[in-house]
Design a protein around this motif. Structure first.
Motif, PDB file in Angstrom:
ATOM      1  N   ILE A   7       0.806  -1.218   0.000  1.00  0.00           N
ATOM      2  CA  ILE A   7       0.000   0.000   0.000  1.00  0.00           C
ATOM      3  C   ILE A   7       0.845   1.278   0.000  1.00  0.00           C
ATOM      4  CG2 ILE A   7      -1.838   1.238   1.258  1.00  0.00           C
ATOM      5  CD1 ILE A   7      -2.660  -1.483  -0.057  1.00  0.00           C
ATOM      6  N   TRP A   8       1.985   1.266   0.715  1.00  0.00           N
ATOM      7  CA  TRP A   8       2.762   2.512   0.807  1.00  0.00           C
ATOM      8  C   TRP A   8       3.250   3.010  -0.544  1.00  0.00           C
ATOM      9  CZ3 TRP A   8       8.360   2.418   0.404  1.00  0.00           C
ATOM     10  CH2 TRP A   8       8.907   1.118   0.363  1.00  0.00           C
ATOM     11  N   CYS A   9       3.329   2.122  -1.535  1.00  0.00           N
ATOM     12  CA  CYS A   9       3.695   2.595  -2.878  1.00  0.00           C
ATOM     13  C   CYS A   9       2.473   2.737  -3.783  1.00  0.00           C
ATOM     14  CB  CYS A   9       4.659   1.631  -3.540  1.00  0.00           C
ATOM     15  SG  CYS A   9       6.272   1.599  -2.776  1.00  0.00           S
ATOM     16  N   HIS A  10       1.458   1.919  -3.557  1.00  0.00           N
ATOM     17  CA  HIS A  10       0.349   1.847  -4.505  1.00  0.00           C
ATOM     18  C   HIS A  10      -0.951   2.448  -3.969  1.00  0.00           C
ATOM     19  CE1 HIS A  10       2.142  -0.618  -7.697  1.00  0.00           C
ATOM     20  NE2 HIS A  10       2.738  -1.351  -6.770  1.00  0.00           N
ATOM     21  N   ASP A  11      -0.889   3.234  -2.864  1.00  0.00           N
ATOM     22  CA  ASP A  11      -2.137   3.787  -2.327  1.00  0.00           C
ATOM     23  C   ASP A  11      -2.516   5.072  -3.072  1.00  0.00           C
ATOM     24  OD1 ASP A  11      -4.317   4.454  -0.894  1.00  0.00           O
ATOM     25  OD2 ASP A  11      -3.271   4.914   0.991  1.00  0.00           O
ATOM     26  N   THR A  12      -1.865   6.179  -2.743  1.00  0.00           N
ATOM     27  CA  THR A  12      -2.142   7.433  -3.459  1.00  0.00           C
ATOM     28  C   THR A  12      -0.801   8.063  -3.843  1.00  0.00           C
ATOM     29  OG1 THR A  12      -2.027   8.748  -1.455  1.00  0.00           O
ATOM     30  CG2 THR A  12      -4.199   7.894  -2.044  1.00  0.00           C
ATOM     31  N   PRO A  13      -0.787   8.912  -4.865  1.00  0.00           N
ATOM     32  CA  PRO A  13       0.465   9.573  -5.260  1.00  0.00           C
ATOM     33  C   PRO A  13       1.029  10.410  -4.115  1.00  0.00           C
ATOM     34  CG  PRO A  13      -1.242   9.922  -6.922  1.00  0.00           C
ATOM     35  CD  PRO A  13      -1.902   9.264  -5.764  1.00  0.00           C
ATOM     36  N   GLU A  14       0.159  10.859  -3.204  1.00  0.00           N
ATOM     37  CA  GLU A  14       0.626  11.699  -2.104  1.00  0.00           C
ATOM     38  C   GLU A  14       1.442  10.888  -1.101  1.00  0.00           C
ATOM     39  OE1 GLU A  14      -2.708  11.849  -3.185  1.00  0.00           O
ATOM     40  OE2 GLU A  14      -2.049  13.548  -4.411  1.00  0.00           O
ATOM     41  N   THR A  15       1.021   9.658  -0.837  1.00  0.00           N
ATOM     42  CA  THR A  15       1.731   8.852   0.159  1.00  0.00           C
ATOM     43  C   THR A  15       2.921   8.124  -0.442  1.00  0.00           C
ATOM     44  OG1 THR A  15       0.093   7.137  -0.225  1.00  0.00           O
ATOM     45  CG2 THR A  15      -0.205   8.489   1.743  1.00  0.00           C
ATOM     46  N   ALA A  16       2.928   7.937  -1.769  1.00  0.00           N
ATOM     47  CA  ALA A  16       4.032   7.199  -2.404  1.00  0.00           C
ATOM     48  C   ALA A  16       5.286   8.063  -2.418  1.00  0.00           C
ATOM     49  CB  ALA A  16       3.645   6.819  -3.828  1.00  0.00           C
ATOM     50  N   HIS A  17       6.427   7.409  -2.623  1.00  0.00           N
ATOM     51  CA  HIS A  17       7.685   8.127  -2.658  1.00  0.00           C
ATOM     52  C   HIS A  17       7.696   9.102  -3.844  1.00  0.00           C
ATOM     53  CE1 HIS A  17      11.922   8.963  -2.545  1.00  0.00           C
ATOM     54  NE2 HIS A  17      11.987   8.350  -1.363  1.00  0.00           N
ATOM     55  N   PRO A  18       8.079  10.374  -3.600  1.00  0.00           N
ATOM     56  CA  PRO A  18       8.028  11.372  -4.682  1.00  0.00           C
ATOM     57  C   PRO A  18       8.807  10.966  -5.927  1.00  0.00           C
ATOM     58  CG  PRO A  18       8.686  12.364  -2.583  1.00  0.00           C
ATOM     59  CD  PRO A  18       8.557  10.917  -2.330  1.00  0.00           C
ATOM     60  N   GLU A  19       9.920  10.284  -5.730  1.00  0.00           N
ATOM     61  CA  GLU A  19      10.718   9.869  -6.898  1.00  0.00           C
ATOM     62  C   GLU A  19       9.967   8.883  -7.767  1.00  0.00           C
ATOM     63  OE1 GLU A  19      14.906   8.797  -6.557  1.00  0.00           O
ATOM     64  OE2 GLU A  19      14.950   9.971  -4.702  1.00  0.00           O
TER      65      GLU A  19
END
Ligand code: HEC
Length: 292
Positions: A161-173
């Motif tokens: 989830i931390w990568c595939h939840d929302t663009p806001e929570t995912a790593h900016p890079e």
């Protein structure tokens, strides 16, 4: 229909029917067996491929990722932490040597547009998500080529989830690389994608067809020779003797009592000829008595 034919024609028609039916059964059965064989061989290949791929991911997740997270807790380093990145990269390297083998992690909602599911993959993933099937294998056509494919579902877990939840929570890079449009909104428990392995079957199926063509050719030649042999046997042991009997019987009926049936074979025709000769003698005797 058969009733109104000569014996010779009738036997030929029956033999040709036997030929057509047995050729159909043999080729149909042969095709089924060879296709099953191709499927089994292809499945073994896909399974070896799948096992190699799974081992790569396991190695990443158990050996590399914990250390990366330990040494570089703040760094975005997907090559060493995301199984799928490693898999797709490894698959590309394999494809350099075996370009016809295809390995895909597909999703109808992908981060990387290259991973977008095609209609067949999307249908299969949908069926996985509905819980209709747990795995899929079979023949499919892809870009005009025949493949044997196996597919397995990829359910999302909390760890995704931390990568595939929302663009806001995912790593900016990550968001910078893949954009913020697609690849998000995963819910733990949903089947979000599928692993597809395709191995080409064109060559194997072509070989199977070639084998069957040779077989059908050989079988037809054999049958043709048999047909000719049976025809000769019928002509010499049935048609000719009967014609002979007919001609002698016609002559006798016209009063030529000196004619005699001579049969050289020792079979039913000979018995018939003997009976006929006896009848002729009785007839001659009867006519003799009458004419006195
Ligand atoms: C560290 C971030 C991260 C985590 C955690 C992560 N992924 Fe991904 N995932 C990615 C990236 C980056 C890609 C794109 C890979 C590529 O470029 O081919 C990707 C690709 C995918 C794809 C292929 C379709 C696409 O989006 O391009 C699927 C399916 C997928 N991930 C499912 C999962 C699942 C299921 C989990 C949890 C078990 C998971 N991911 C965990 C980052 C992550």
């Amino acid at each position: 229909m058969l009733k109104n034919m000569t014996i010779r024609k009738r036997i030929m028609v029956i033999l040709v029917m036997v030929y057509v039916i047995s050729l159909g059964l043999a080729v149909g059965g042969g095709y089924y067996v060879l296709r099953e064989d191709t499927a089994r061989e292809s499945e073994e290949k896909t399974q070896i491929f799948a096992a190699a791929m799974s081992a790569t991911t396991r190695y990443l997740l158990t050996q590399i990722r914990p250390k990366v997270e330990n040494y570089l807790p703040e760094t975005y380093f997907p090559e060493a932490t995301v199984g799928i990145v490693m898999l797709t990269e490894a698959a590309k390297m394999i494809q350099e040597d075996y370009p016809e083998y295809i390995f895909r992690i597909a999703s109808p909602n992908p981060l990387n547009p290259e991973n977008r599911a095609n209609p067949f993959e999307a249908r299969t993933i949908e069926a996985f998500d509905q819980g209709d099937i747990e795995g899929w294998k079979g023949f499919v056509e892809k870009n005009g080529k025949d493949y044997f494919a196996i597919a397995s579902p990829m359910p999302a877990s909390e760890g995704c989830i931390w990568c595939h939840d929302t663009p806001e929570t995912a790593h900016p890079e990550m968001v910078e690389k893949y954009g913020n449009q697609s690849g998000y909104g995963y819910v733990a428990g949903d089947v979000v994608g599928g692993r597809f392995i395709y191995v080409p079957t064109e060559v194997a199926l072509q070989q199977a067809e070639k084998k069957l063509t040779f077989f059908a050719g050989g079988f037809s030649l054999f049958f043709l020779l048999m047909l000719l042999a049976v025809d000769r046997i019928i002509v010499y042991s049935v048609v000719k003797p009967i014609e002979n009997i007919v001609s002698v019987a016609t002559d006798i009926s016209k009063g030529k009592m000196d004619r005699e049936l001579v049969i050289h074979t020792n079979d039913e025709i000979k018995t018939l000829a003997e009976a006929f000769n006896r009848m002729k003698i009785s007839l001659a005797k009867a006519m003799d008595i009458l004419s006195r």
